[in-house]
Each structure stands twice: as C-alpha cells, then as structure tokens.
Design an enzyme around this catalytic site. Structure first.
Site, PDB file in Angstrom:
ATOM      1  N   TYR A  54      -5.804   7.142   8.496  1.00  0.00           N
ATOM      2  CA  TYR A  54      -5.206   7.380   9.918  1.00  0.00           C
ATOM      3  C   TYR A  54      -5.841   8.707  10.463  1.00  0.00           C
ATOM      4  CZ  TYR A  54      -2.508   2.943   9.369  1.00  0.00           C
ATOM      5  OH  TYR A  54      -2.139   1.609   9.106  1.00  0.00           O
ATOM      6  N   GLN A 180       0.764  -6.258   3.314  1.00  0.00           N
ATOM      7  CA  GLN A 180       0.973  -5.550   4.479  1.00  0.00           C
ATOM      8  C   GLN A 180       0.022  -6.624   5.271  1.00  0.00           C
ATOM      9  OE1 GLN A 180       0.630  -1.551   6.781  1.00  0.00           O
ATOM     10  NE2 GLN A 180       1.777  -1.394   5.121  1.00  0.00           N
TER      11      GLN A 180
HETATM   12  P1  NDP Z   1       2.341  -2.366  17.820  1.00  0.00           P
HETATM   13  O1  NDP Z   1       1.418  -3.575  17.897  1.00  0.00           O
HETATM   14  O2  NDP Z   1       3.841  -2.423  17.777  1.00  0.00           O
HETATM   15  O3  NDP Z   1       1.837  -1.287  18.863  1.00  0.00           O
HETATM   16  C1  NDP Z   1       2.358  -0.146  18.912  1.00  0.00           C
HETATM   17  C2  NDP Z   1       1.931   0.485  20.243  1.00  0.00           C
HETATM   18  O4  NDP Z   1       2.396  -0.165  21.515  1.00  0.00           O
HETATM   19  C3  NDP Z   1       2.557   2.006  20.547  1.00  0.00           C
HETATM   20  O5  NDP Z   1       2.060   2.944  19.768  1.00  0.00           O
HETATM   21  C4  NDP Z   1       2.528   1.748  21.984  1.00  0.00           C
HETATM   22  O6  NDP Z   1       1.161   2.190  22.555  1.00  0.00           O
HETATM   23  C5  NDP Z   1       2.811   0.447  22.398  1.00  0.00           C
HETATM   24  N1  NDP Z   1       4.308   0.409  22.655  1.00  0.00           N
HETATM   25  C6  NDP Z   1       5.277   0.388  21.621  1.00  0.00           C
HETATM   26  N2  NDP Z   1       6.280   0.100  21.811  1.00  0.00           N
HETATM   27  C7  NDP Z   1       6.148  -0.178  23.203  1.00  0.00           C
HETATM   28  C8  NDP Z   1       7.282  -0.477  24.098  1.00  0.00           C
HETATM   29  N3  NDP Z   1       8.473  -0.855  23.994  1.00  0.00           N
HETATM   30  N4  NDP Z   1       7.007  -0.619  25.328  1.00  0.00           N
HETATM   31  C9  NDP Z   1       5.552  -0.521  25.797  1.00  0.00           C
HETATM   32  N5  NDP Z   1       4.621  -0.242  24.955  1.00  0.00           N
HETATM   33  C10 NDP Z   1       4.915   0.047  23.618  1.00  0.00           C
HETATM   34  O7  NDP Z   1       2.104  -1.941  16.323  1.00  0.00           O
HETATM   35  P2  NDP Z   1       0.799  -0.853  15.702  1.00  0.00           P
HETATM   36  O8  NDP Z   1      -0.334  -1.492  16.042  1.00  0.00           O
HETATM   37  O9  NDP Z   1       0.913   0.608  15.977  1.00  0.00           O
HETATM   38  O10 NDP Z   1       1.142  -1.097  14.237  1.00  0.00           O
HETATM   39  C11 NDP Z   1       2.569  -0.695  13.597  1.00  0.00           C
HETATM   40  C12 NDP Z   1       2.194   0.134  12.291  1.00  0.00           C
HETATM   41  O11 NDP Z   1       1.743  -1.056  11.404  1.00  0.00           O
HETATM   42  C13 NDP Z   1       1.294   1.085  12.204  1.00  0.00           C
HETATM   43  O12 NDP Z   1       1.755   2.361  12.892  1.00  0.00           O
HETATM   44  C14 NDP Z   1       0.736   1.076  10.747  1.00  0.00           C
HETATM   45  O13 NDP Z   1       1.718   2.000  10.009  1.00  0.00           O
HETATM   46  C15 NDP Z   1       0.999  -0.321  10.458  1.00  0.00           C
HETATM   47  N6  NDP Z   1      -0.437  -0.647  10.558  1.00  0.00           N
HETATM   48  C16 NDP Z   1      -1.128  -1.326   9.235  1.00  0.00           C
HETATM   49  C17 NDP Z   1      -2.324  -1.774   9.325  1.00  0.00           C
HETATM   50  C18 NDP Z   1      -2.900  -2.339   8.090  1.00  0.00           C
HETATM   51  O14 NDP Z   1      -4.244  -2.479   7.921  1.00  0.00           O
HETATM   52  N7  NDP Z   1      -2.502  -2.427   6.942  1.00  0.00           N
HETATM   53  C19 NDP Z   1      -3.271  -1.832  10.490  1.00  0.00           C
HETATM   54  C20 NDP Z   1      -2.521  -1.753  11.822  1.00  0.00           C
HETATM   55  C21 NDP Z   1      -1.212  -0.990  11.895  1.00  0.00           C
HETATM   56  P3  NDP Z   1       1.051   3.034  23.751  1.00  0.00           P
HETATM   57  O15 NDP Z   1       2.234   3.557  24.284  1.00  0.00           O
HETATM   58  O16 NDP Z   1      -0.185   3.974  23.322  1.00  0.00           O
HETATM   59  O17 NDP Z   1       0.097   2.040  24.714  1.00  0.00           O
END
Ligand code: NDP
Length: 327
Positions: A54, A180
């Site tokens: 990351y 995960q």
């Molecule tokens: P989400 O699908 O929940 O997306 C999160 C993003 O959505 C935020 O950064 C924000 O982006 C937006 N968001 C979050 N909450 C809200 C809300 N209440 N209202 C409006 N927009 C919102 O999760 P992630 O894709 O970030 O994944 C979560 C975690 O999972 C990661 O941080 C990581 O630790 C892990 N992960 C693991 C992977 C793997 O391969 N093992 C791959 C990907 C993630 P914005 O405001 O910028 O639009």
C-alpha cells in the site's frame, strides 16, 4: 461493537475493523490517520489492516507514526500486514512468497510500522512458482520468532489453503487460520457457494475487504463520479467504468428504499449485510475522512433489522438464487 472469534482461534476481532488501502499517504497523512483510527477505536474497533505494497510502504509508515501518537496499549489492538507484490522490481523481490522475500518483507514492515510484531501476517496472493511447503515453513518461522502471532492467506483458492493446512499439520507447524477475501453484495464467490463447505470444515476465519465495492455501495456514484471520491484519484481510473455501469447503478438505486425502511445510510446497509454472513470474522472498512468512519462504525446497529425477508429482497436485486441449506 460486537467481537467475533477469528475462525477457530482464541483471538477476537471487532466485527467492524479499519484498513488503510488507497487512503493512507494518498488521501490521509498522519494527522488524518490518527483522527480516523482514534474514531474507529473509540467505536470499539480493535483491528487495523495494512500491507507492505500500500502506497509502496508509505501506508505502513503513516500507520506506524499514527500508532506512536495514539499511545494505545499494545495488547488492546491488532495490526496486520500482507506480503507478496514487494517493493522493488527485481528477481526474487516481486510477486513471490519465497522464504527470502517473506523474511525480508516482515522485517521491513515491522520497521515501517515501528512495531515488534504484527498480530496477523497474510500472504497477499498465492504464488504458483514457490512450493507451498516453503511458504508454510517461512510463515511458521516468522511466528516462532515472535514477529507475527497468526498467519493467513488472501484470495487463495480453497485447494491451496487446504494444502497449506495439511503441510502444516504434517510437520506440526503453525497453520494459516484466516483468509482475506473480497466480499460485498456484488462480489460473493469466496464466501458463498463453493467456499461454504471449506469454511465449515476448517473453521477458517475471514477478514473481508472492499465491503462498499470501493465506495460504490454508498450510493454516491449515482449522479456521476464525485471529484473527492476514490474513482477520481490519479491512478484509479480503472474504477471509472465500474462506477458508471448502468446495471450496477440500477442495483444500488434499488437498495435505496430498503435503506430508507431501515432508517439507515446505504453504506450502513451494505456493511451490515456483510455482517449477516456467519463466516465473516470482521468486515474491514475503509474511509478517506472521519465522518465516514463514524457512519460506518454504526453499521452494527443495523444487523438485527435485516430480516430474512430483506435478505431475500437484496438477493433478488442482485439476481442471486440461494440453494436450500442442508443443516
Ligand atoms: P470499501 O469498499 O468500503 O471502500 C472504502 C472507500 O469508500 C473509502 O476510502 C471512501 O472513499 C468510500 N467510503 C467509505 N465509507 C463511506 C461512506 N460512509 N460514505 C461514502 N463513501 C464512503 O473498502 P476498501 O476498498 O477501502 O477496503 C477496505 C480495506 O480492505 C482496505 O483498507 C484494506 O485494508 C483491505 N483490502 C484488502 C485487499 C486484499 O487484497 N487483501 C484488497 C483491498 C482492500 P472515497 O471517500 O475516497 O470515495
């Protein structure tokens, strides 16, 4: 906040946790990371997810600095990191789970996180070129040296995980205990269907990612791509077509009346829906600002409002037909 056992281990994780992918370093510096992690922790979250890849290691640096400032008791929270893609374009340093890479990888992560150990260490993807036995031994050694407490896999096929478990059992090594996988209303294959038998049989934990499909399930992409959203970030244009897909947008629009009935935000409905799956140990949430953390961490309150009838309505929106459970 409710806590769930990580599979069959003795450790308990908050059912909603917090991860740093995309956001730390790119959208959030140390100050903002402190604010968001503190908000999650105050809501009862005890698990913080990261990965060496990351922001090319900078996400771990930001989390390390934030943890230093937060001064939490080390035993009150869990931190994870993940290794596979590496940080340098070089033979033995990219896309591998060989012994050298894993051991050098964990040492680098611990230095960036300023921690003596991580609680969970994941193999971020499977590596078909390294014998699974080599990976299992290296992960076992990392645990024996106290650099990680548990280890797991991310996006591995069930057959690969079963092989890793059986190698570990054969040699009395620490086995992987958690996967995960991606899990949200659109992406269900790893936690529904074929995998169910595997989760039941092995009691494997699941820390799931992208519960909002990168923010799409919050409903904020209904009128185009907001300027301050993930899909508008440099380097994330691969999300654009997904965020503009009419069929996907229509599905999210169809969820709106359900969220209204339950008196919650769409994002809370999407997160609570993930929590309905009994194989989920924790839903890793992501956020770019603290208001999102506050909203998301309240999703636990919605779970009990999601009746079997509402689950069926959601399945119908996504065109999912469930087979009868046999037990
Ligand atoms: P989400 O699908 O929940 O997306 C999160 C993003 O959505 C935020 O950064 C924000 O982006 C937006 N968001 C979050 N909450 C809200 C809300 N209440 N209202 C409006 N927009 C919102 O999760 P992630 O894709 O970030 O994944 C979560 C975690 O999972 C990661 O941080 C990581 O630790 C892990 N992960 C693991 C992977 C793997 O391969 N093992 C791959 C990907 C993630 P914005 O405001 O910028 O639009």
């Amino acid at each position: 906040m409710n806590y769930r056992h990580l599979g069959r281990t003795g450790i308990q994780v908050s059912e909603l946790s917090f991860g740093s992918w995309v956001t730390f370093h790119n959208q959030a510096g140390v100050e903002s990371a402190v604010e968001m992690m503190a908000a999650a922790y105050e809501h009862g979250a005890n698990f913080f997810d990261n990965a060496e890849v990351y922001a090319d290691g900078k996400s771990e640096e930001v989390m390390g600095e934030a943890l230093k400032k937060l001064k939490w008791r080390r035993s009150s929270y869990l931190v994870s990191t993940k290794i596979y893609w590496g940080l340098h374009d070089n033979v033995n340093e990219r896309n591998t789970l060989n012994r050298k890479r894993l051991i050098e990888g964990i040492n680098g992560s611990l230095a960036r996180l300023q921690l003596d150990y991580v609680d969970l260490l994941y193999c971020h993807r499977p590596d078909s070129t390294t014998p699974i036995e080599e990976t299992v031994w290296a992960m076992h050694n990392i645990i024996e040296w106290g650099k990680a407490l548990y280890w797991g896999t991310s996006e591995w096929a069930a057959s690969e995980i079963v092989e890793a478990i059986s190698i570990a059992e054969r040699h009395h090594l620490h086995k992987p205990v958690v996967e995960q996988p991606q899990y949200n209303m659109f992406e269900r294959k790893r936690l529904e269907g074929d995998y169910v038998r595997f989760y039941k049989e092995y009691g494997y934990g699941a820390t799931t990612w992208s519960p909002l499909a990168s923010g799409f399930l919050s409903g904020k992409y209904q009128k185009g791509i907001p300027k301050d959203s993930r899909a508008a970030l440099k380097g994330y244009d691969w999300l654009e077509s997904r965020m503009k897909d009419k069929e996907r947008l229509a599905k999210v629009a169809a969820l709106e009346p359900i969220a209204k009935e339950l008196d919650c935000a769409l994002s809370q409905l999407a997160l609570a829906w993930c929590l309905k799956n009994p194989f989920v140990s924790t839903v890793i949430t992501g956020a770019s600002r603290v208001e999102q953390v506050h909203e998301n961490m309240k999703a636990s309150d919605i779970v009990k409002k999601i009746t079997p009838e509402i689950m069926e309505r959601i399945d119908a929106i996504f065109g999912v037909k469930k087979e009868e459970e046999d037990d």
